[in-house]
Scaffold this active site. Structure first.
Site, PDB file in Angstrom:
ATOM      1  CD  GLU A  37      -2.382  -1.176   2.848  1.00 55.34           C
ATOM      2  OE1 GLU A  37      -2.228  -0.209   3.620  1.00 55.34           O
ATOM      3  OE2 GLU A  37      -2.969  -2.219   3.166  1.00 55.34           O
ATOM      4  CE  LYS A  69       5.122   4.957   7.220  1.00 59.23           C
ATOM      5  NZ  LYS A  69       4.705   6.267   7.676  1.00 59.23           N
ATOM      6  CG  ASP A  90       3.914  12.475   5.205  1.00 60.16           C
ATOM      7  OD1 ASP A  90       3.797  12.110   6.392  1.00 60.16           O
ATOM      8  OD2 ASP A  90       4.831  13.194   4.802  1.00 60.16           O
ATOM      9  CE1 TYR A 115      -3.453   2.726   8.601  1.00 68.65           C
ATOM     10  CE2 TYR A 115      -3.536   4.535   7.024  1.00 68.65           C
ATOM     11  CZ  TYR A 115      -3.276   4.062   8.290  1.00 68.65           C
ATOM     12  OH  TYR A 115      -2.849   4.931   9.258  1.00 68.65           O
ATOM     13  CE  LYS A 135       9.421   7.021   6.386  1.00 67.27           C
ATOM     14  NZ  LYS A 135       9.666   7.174   7.731  1.00 67.27           N
ATOM     15  CB  CYS A 183      13.572  46.567   7.314  1.00 64.57           C
ATOM     16  SG  CYS A 183      12.764  45.815   5.909  1.00 64.57           S
ATOM     17  CB  CYS A 204      11.315  49.805   4.401  1.00 67.21           C
ATOM     18  SG  CYS A 204      11.086  49.243   6.093  1.00 67.21           S
ATOM     19  CB  CYS A 246      10.538  44.840   8.808  1.00 64.18           C
ATOM     20  SG  CYS A 246      10.087  46.478   8.230  1.00 64.18           S
ATOM     21  CB  CYS A 268       8.128  47.556   5.104  1.00 63.75           C
ATOM     22  SG  CYS A 268       9.240  46.330   4.427  1.00 63.75           S
TER      23      CYS A 268
HETATM   24  S1  IVH Z   1      -0.559   0.374   8.848  1.00 68.81           S
HETATM   25  C1  IVH Z   1       0.452  -1.761  12.443  1.00 68.81           C
HETATM   26  N1  IVH Z   1      -0.801   1.414   6.467  1.00 68.81           N
HETATM   27  O1  IVH Z   1       2.210   5.128   9.199  1.00 68.81           O
HETATM   28  C2  IVH Z   1       0.142  -1.032  11.231  1.00 68.81           C
HETATM   29  N2  IVH Z   1       0.023   2.775   8.220  1.00 68.81           N
HETATM   30  O2  IVH Z   1       4.352   4.225  11.159  1.00 68.81           O
HETATM   31  C3  IVH Z   1       0.215   0.409  11.416  1.00 68.81           C
HETATM   32  N3  IVH Z   1       0.500   5.070   7.558  1.00 68.81           N
HETATM   33  O3  IVH Z   1       0.625   5.555  12.283  1.00 68.81           O
HETATM   34  C4  IVH Z   1      -0.407   1.184  10.393  1.00 68.81           C
HETATM   35  N4  IVH Z   1      -0.080   4.846   5.460  1.00 68.81           N
HETATM   36  O4  IVH Z   1      -0.162   6.970  10.330  1.00 68.81           O
HETATM   37  C5  IVH Z   1      -0.441   1.618   7.742  1.00 68.81           C
HETATM   38  N5  IVH Z   1      -1.083   2.219   4.313  1.00 68.81           N
HETATM   39  C6  IVH Z   1      -0.722   2.404   5.580  1.00 68.81           C
HETATM   40  C7  IVH Z   1      -0.264   3.667   6.034  1.00 68.81           C
HETATM   41  C8  IVH Z   1       0.108   3.789   7.378  1.00 68.81           C
HETATM   42  C9  IVH Z   1       0.365   5.678   6.374  1.00 68.81           C
HETATM   43  C10 IVH Z   1       1.018   5.703   8.779  1.00 68.81           C
HETATM   44  C11 IVH Z   1       0.080   5.626   9.954  1.00 68.81           C
HETATM   45  C12 IVH Z   1       0.843   4.967  11.040  1.00 68.81           C
HETATM   46  C13 IVH Z   1       2.242   5.131  10.593  1.00 68.81           C
HETATM   47  C14 IVH Z   1       3.025   3.947  11.101  1.00 68.81           C
END
Ligand code: IVH
Length: 668
Positions: A115, A117, A119, A229, A317, A411, A414, A429, A434
């Site tokens: 999946e 990840k 943010d 998720y 990551k 500044c 100005c 400033c 300005c």
């Molecule tokens: S699974 C035990 N799936 O990542 C499983 N987390 O470091 C924990 N996050 O707190 C979560 N996308 O905020 C999962 N597809 C995804 C995610 C995800 C983002 C974040 C989530 C979690 C953090 C874990």
């Protein structure tokens, strides 16, 4: 009392609205017209208004409108919300796969689900018999905060689950990530900049800040969204595979990310990572990696948890978008609110596919803390979609020839004083004229709660400043009709209207003028306080910090800010210029008798409280004038019941219209 039929109708409407909401917001595939949707919503609103006993916090009419909270309530998660172990490279990912197999004593390939990840911020929603009952933050994983009323404002979060195809479980705890799309984030920051509000550093912070609001009406205005998720406790439904869980979510109206994939082995999962890395920049939201999860839920529970991380999942990551380069210069950049940001000019370098030649150092404290100097070799990074920043200097590259940097006390734009107020990280400033701040200042000066100069919108202000026609707020009072009429797309009549509005603004109460000056920390309310306490502009310009802190509601930060503002020579000059241009603020109480001096009133319609003569006498006793006809020389038209043509004329000329009560407030 609502009859059974009415109860059923309300229930039907709620279900239908929720379903169409899902078609519209989640699937982006509406089945009915907006008008039809609105009609259902209105019918439901009417029913709920007629029968208050129908109230239900999960009615689609209740998404927005919950009252602000004092604080959030604590929530304990039934099953802790864990975090993820990280993998930085392919080797670590293959090690993860090996660990999983070793732990399970398996030889064959493991099926994974991969999946994005996302943010954003993890949240948990709890549905009981399909009804949303709790919505919480992750918190420390064990205890979070109930932010249900904020989550309800997110249109893609169902308030009740859809049970058409797959019956809803008795209880469902479902987890997901609340995020803000990059476009929405940029828009939001643009709006905040125009209002002189602090900008969010990245979409994640914006999403977090939006969810932490005690007042849900603020959250409602933020472009938040969610993908689900993860699973907490489920009662009344059995899942065997994570993939099956993900594919069930949409049937209940819960949004799952379409880019998730089932992978037969770790090679496929690594392939997924490589593909997503390519797509990363073109996604509408930010991601910082991919998540690899063991698909089989039995295997997941056998694998269990180690030090708050599940053994069955790994966050793979993306490489941080960092690079090493050299600082050539540091320049102080003056923002629209006067905040001075030290910006490093860099030897150009490509970071995450984009060439950068500047990076922010945030403020003096950051420079000092990181000990960054001119000439240093530094690591820079692009944090999401925002301005690149200097992360740290590389000590081993120091030659001894590097030079320390200090934000100047004048500044650079100005020449006005640069100050750092107590408890603030930024140097600022404080120059009223300005140019870096001018557009924002003029807009603020002219805004409704300040001098209320109608017609001075964004575009016009930009034109006036960019053409050098207005160099400070006092410049507004020197504009001529020719000046304005010479501007692009400016009709004669609008030019005259604006001049009239500027003219009218010359007589405003002291409080409004103080507010209009835009002294840092001095908003509408404090302006009133200062005006009432100090009574006159000249007192204000001589006041000391000690005198100020003696005033209730004025703290040391405000006191310092006010004194510094009025001490600045340039600011003093501009105030003088404003006065010379005819600005005559109405000072409270100094000269009670002359309260209406210089103001002309016209009365129209039947007054209730005063007779016409009384009203006229009153105005004259306060040294104001009355007139019988409406012309541009008139400042206020007071309107009673059944007003005549004078009222129309006043509106045409843009003259301020007062009700009798407003007039009484003014004279009392
Ligand atoms: S699974 C035990 N799936 O990542 C499983 N987390 O470091 C924990 N996050 O707190 C979560 N996308 O905020 C999962 N597809 C995804 C995610 C995800 C983002 C974040 C989530 C979690 C953090 C874990």
């Amino acid at each position: 009392m609502a009859t059974d039929a009415i109860n059923r109708r309300a229930k039907r409407l709620r279900e239908a609205i929720e379903y169409h909401n899902y078609r519209y917001y989640v699937l982006d595939d509406p089945e009915i017209s907006d008008a039809e949707y609105d009609r259902m919503m209105r019918e439901l609103e009417k029913l709920e208004a007629d029968y208050p006993e129908l109230y239900d916090p999960n009615s689609p009419t209740q998404r927005i409108g919950a009252p602000p909270l004092e604080e959030f309530e604590a929530v304990t998660h039934t099953i802790p919300m864990l975090s993820l172990a990280n993998g930085q490279n392919e080797i670590e990912v293959r090690e993860f796969d090996q660990r999983v197999k070793r732990f399970l004593g398996m030889d064959g390939d493991i099926t994974y689900v991969t999946e994005l990840k996302l943010d954003g911020l993890a949240v948990e929603l709890v549905y009981e018999r399909g009804d949303l009952v709790v919505g919480s933050t992750r918190g420390d994983g064990v205890n979070g905060e109930n932010i249900i009323q904020n989550l309800r404002t997110i249109k893609t979060i169902p308030l009740t689950l859809i049970g058409k195809e797959i019956p809803v479980p008795e209880r469902l705890e479902v987890r997901g990530e609340v995020y803000m799309e990059v476009e929405g984030f940029k828009e939001l920051n643009k709006k905040r900049e125009a209002l002189g509000e602090r900008l969010f550093a990245n979409p994640r912070n914006a999403a977090a800040g939006s969810l932490r609001q005690l007042d849900p009406s603020i959250t409602a205005g933020r472009p938040l969204n969610i993908f689900f998720y993860g699973l907490g406790e489920v009662v009344g439904h059995t899942f065997t595979m994570h993939w099956q869980f993900l594919n069930t979510l949409p049937h209940w109206g819960l949004r799952a990310n379409p880019l998730a994939r089932q992978c037969q082995d770790i090679d496929e999962a690594i392939g997924y990572y490589n593909e997503i890395s390519q797509q990363r920049e073109s996604l509408p939201y930010e991601i910082d990696g991919v998540v690899i999860k063991v698909d089989d839920l039995d295997l997941q529970s056998r694998l269990g948890v180690i030090s708050r991380n599940p053994r069955w999942a790994l966050a793979y990551k993306f490489k941080p978008k960092q690079e090493t380069t050299k600082i050539l210069k540091i320049i102080p950049q003056v923002g629209r609110t006067g905040a001075i940001t030290p910006v490093a000019e860099l030897e150009p370098v490509r970071v995450g596919g984009i060439e950068i030649s500047r990076a922010t150092l945030h403020n003096q404290d950051e420079i000092d803390k990181k000990d960054v100097r001119i000439g240093d070799t530094v690591i820079v990074q692009r944090a999401g979609d925002v301005i690149p920043e200097v992360v740290k200097m590389v000590e081993s590259k120091r030659t001894g020839g590097e030079r320390r940097y200090q934000i100047p006390d004048r500044c650079p734009v100005c020449g006005a004083d640069v100050v750092r107020l107590e408890n603030e990280a930024a140097h600022r400033c404080i120059g009223l004229s300005c140019p870096a701040q001018l557009k924002g200042r003029i807009k603020h000066f002219a805004s409704k709660r300040a001098m209320d100069i109608d017609g001075l919108g964004d575009k016009l202000v930009a034109q006036l400043v960019d053409n050098g026609m207005v160099r400070d707020v006092a410049g507004l009072y020197h504009l001529s009709k020719e000046d304005l009429a010479g501007l692009e797309r400016m009709a004669d009549k609008s030019a005259q209207n604006i001049l009239d509005a500027i003219e009218r603004s010359k007589k405003k109460p002291l409080a409004k003028f103080i507010y209009a000056l835009g002294v840092r920390h001095v908003g509408g309310h404090l302006s009133e306080v200062l005006a009432n306490e100090l009574k006159s502009l000249s007192n204000l310009s001589r006041v000391t910090e000690e005198e100020l802190v003696a005033i209730k509601e004025v703290g040391p930060e405000v006191a310092q800010s006010v004194v510094r503002f009025f001490r600045d020579q340039q600011n003093r000059k501009i105030i003088e210029r404003l006065q010379k241009a005819g600005l005559a603020v109405i000072e409270p109480g100094v000269d009670e008798v002359a309260k209406l001096k210089g103001l002309t009133f016209v009365f129209t319609g039947t007054l209730e409280f005063f007779s016409r003569d009384e009203a006229r006498d009153l105005v004259e006793s306060l040294e104001g004038k009355t007139a019988s006809g409406v012309s541009k020389k008139v400042d206020y038209v007071v309107v009673g019941s059944d007003p005549g043509s004078k009222y129309e004329r006043a509106k045409e000329l843009g003259i301020t219209v007062l009700t009798e009560n407003q007039f009484r407030e003014m004279v009392e």
